[in-house]
Write a protein that holds these residues in place. Sequence first.
Motif, PDB file in Angstrom:
ATOM      1  N   GLY A  80      70.322  60.823  28.310  1.00  0.00           N
ATOM      2  CA  GLY A  80      71.096  60.216  29.397  1.00  0.00           C
ATOM      3  C   GLY A  80      71.198  61.093  30.613  1.00  0.00           C
ATOM      4  O   GLY A  80      71.759  60.696  31.623  1.00  0.00           O
ATOM      5  N   VAL A  81      70.661  62.326  30.553  1.00  0.00           N
ATOM      6  CA  VAL A  81      70.741  63.248  31.678  1.00  0.00           C
ATOM      7  C   VAL A  81      69.329  63.656  32.098  1.00  0.00           C
ATOM      8  O   VAL A  81      68.504  64.015  31.268  1.00  0.00           O
ATOM      9  N   VAL A  82      69.070  63.609  33.408  1.00  0.00           N
ATOM     10  CA  VAL A  82      67.757  63.962  33.939  1.00  0.00           C
ATOM     11  C   VAL A  82      67.898  65.079  34.977  1.00  0.00           C
ATOM     12  O   VAL A  82      68.725  64.982  35.888  1.00  0.00           O
ATOM     13  N   TYR A  83      67.109  66.138  34.803  1.00  0.00           N
ATOM     14  CA  TYR A  83      67.058  67.247  35.765  1.00  0.00           C
ATOM     15  C   TYR A  83      65.717  67.183  36.485  1.00  0.00           C
ATOM     16  O   TYR A  83      64.665  67.144  35.842  1.00  0.00           O
ATOM     17  N   MET A 114      63.519  56.765  40.560  1.00  0.00           N
ATOM     18  CA  MET A 114      63.757  55.318  40.528  1.00  0.00           C
ATOM     19  C   MET A 114      63.750  54.810  39.082  1.00  0.00           C
ATOM     20  O   MET A 114      64.604  54.013  38.677  1.00  0.00           O
ATOM     21  N   LEU A 115      62.811  55.295  38.292  1.00  0.00           N
ATOM     22  CA  LEU A 115      62.755  54.933  36.874  1.00  0.00           C
ATOM     23  C   LEU A 115      63.996  55.429  36.137  1.00  0.00           C
ATOM     24  O   LEU A 115      64.557  54.729  35.292  1.00  0.00           O
ATOM     25  N   CYS A 116      64.414  56.627  36.483  1.00  0.00           N
ATOM     26  CA  CYS A 116      65.602  57.202  35.832  1.00  0.00           C
ATOM     27  C   CYS A 116      66.837  56.357  36.105  1.00  0.00           C
ATOM     28  O   CYS A 116      67.650  56.115  35.202  1.00  0.00           O
ATOM     29  N   ARG A 117      66.969  55.916  37.341  1.00  0.00           N
ATOM     30  CA  ARG A 117      68.133  55.096  37.690  1.00  0.00           C
ATOM     31  C   ARG A 117      68.103  53.746  36.972  1.00  0.00           C
ATOM     32  O   ARG A 117      69.155  53.186  36.619  1.00  0.00           O
ATOM     33  N   ARG A 148      69.151  58.271  48.533  1.00  0.00           N
ATOM     34  CA  ARG A 148      69.792  56.985  48.239  1.00  0.00           C
ATOM     35  C   ARG A 148      69.414  56.503  46.842  1.00  0.00           C
ATOM     36  O   ARG A 148      70.245  55.944  46.115  1.00  0.00           O
ATOM     37  N   ILE A 149      68.150  56.709  46.451  1.00  0.00           N
ATOM     38  CA  ILE A 149      67.700  56.319  45.119  1.00  0.00           C
ATOM     39  C   ILE A 149      68.419  57.134  44.051  1.00  0.00           C
ATOM     40  O   ILE A 149      68.777  56.625  42.977  1.00  0.00           O
ATOM     41  N   SER A 150      68.652  58.425  44.333  1.00  0.00           N
ATOM     42  CA  SER A 150      69.331  59.295  43.366  1.00  0.00           C
ATOM     43  C   SER A 150      70.746  58.808  43.072  1.00  0.00           C
ATOM     44  O   SER A 150      71.248  58.983  41.962  1.00  0.00           O
ATOM     45  N   GLY A 151      71.373  58.212  44.080  1.00  0.00           N
ATOM     46  CA  GLY A 151      72.714  57.663  43.885  1.00  0.00           C
ATOM     47  C   GLY A 151      73.822  58.608  44.320  1.00  0.00           C
ATOM     48  O   GLY A 151      73.648  59.825  44.383  1.00  0.00           O
ATOM     49  N   ARG A 152      74.973  58.037  44.597  1.00  0.00           N
ATOM     50  CA  ARG A 152      76.102  58.815  45.097  1.00  0.00           C
ATOM     51  C   ARG A 152      76.691  59.740  44.040  1.00  0.00           C
ATOM     52  O   ARG A 152      77.397  60.684  44.363  1.00  0.00           O
ATOM     53  N   SER A 153      76.416  59.476  42.785  1.00  0.00           N
ATOM     54  CA  SER A 153      76.962  60.321  41.725  1.00  0.00           C
ATOM     55  C   SER A 153      76.018  61.456  41.318  1.00  0.00           C
ATOM     56  O   SER A 153      76.358  62.265  40.451  1.00  0.00           O
TER      57      SER A 153
END
Length: 236
Positions: free
Chosen positions: A1-4, A21-24, A52-57
């Motif tokens: 559930g975690v991607v670096y 994008m795949l990770c999201r 933006r793809i990475s997300g606000r979190s």
Amino acid sequence: GVVYRPINGGVGQIYDLAYLMLCRLFFNKVYVHHHSFNYLNDKSALFGILNRISGRSAVHVVLGEKMGRLLTQLYGIESKNIVVVSNLSLFDAEGAACSNQSQDQVVLGHLANLCIEKGVAVFIDACHTLKAMNINFKAKIAGPFVDEHTRDVVEKAAETLSEIEYLGPLYASEKNVFYESIDCFVFPSMYKNEAEPLVLYEAALNGVFLVGSRRGCMEDVITSLSGVSIDESEGM
């Protein structure tokens, strides 16, 4: 559930973009690690999309405070999502040594992938200035040449000034011997995307005084290690 994901500095971010994008899509928690000032010296539309793809979190891991400030200023990334992890974490401070050089002659050193952008020509100019001032010094240059022009510049300098010695590429324990033999490590990099050069920490851990430019995170690093950072407009 975690991607670096350590991201690229330029067009390689297209691959980073597809990967994230795949990770999201799979609702992974994303950690983005920054190693370049390529998209921080100038605002990048490509990194804007990636952000933006990475997300606000997403958590953004940076090399220094300056890098974090620029991410906030240019891309609106909140400071709470920025974590500073310096390259210093790669070194064992317990192995630090003290310099025991003679005081009757100062020994300067410059080690890099040798090219004009990394400052070897500025280092050589400084040697000529010291020679003109009748300062008792020795200068050591080490590292592989990036191009033939730099090779010509260094070889000519070594022929012109007897105080300058070119040691060639150094690896592993050879680098420690180099650092232990000098009093002052000079790294006047002019490389646009300079971030946090490992050589600064390598030299400092061997008790060597640091002098360098202020590219990337270099000013913060050199100041924290009690060295001197000089703006290029001041003569770098």
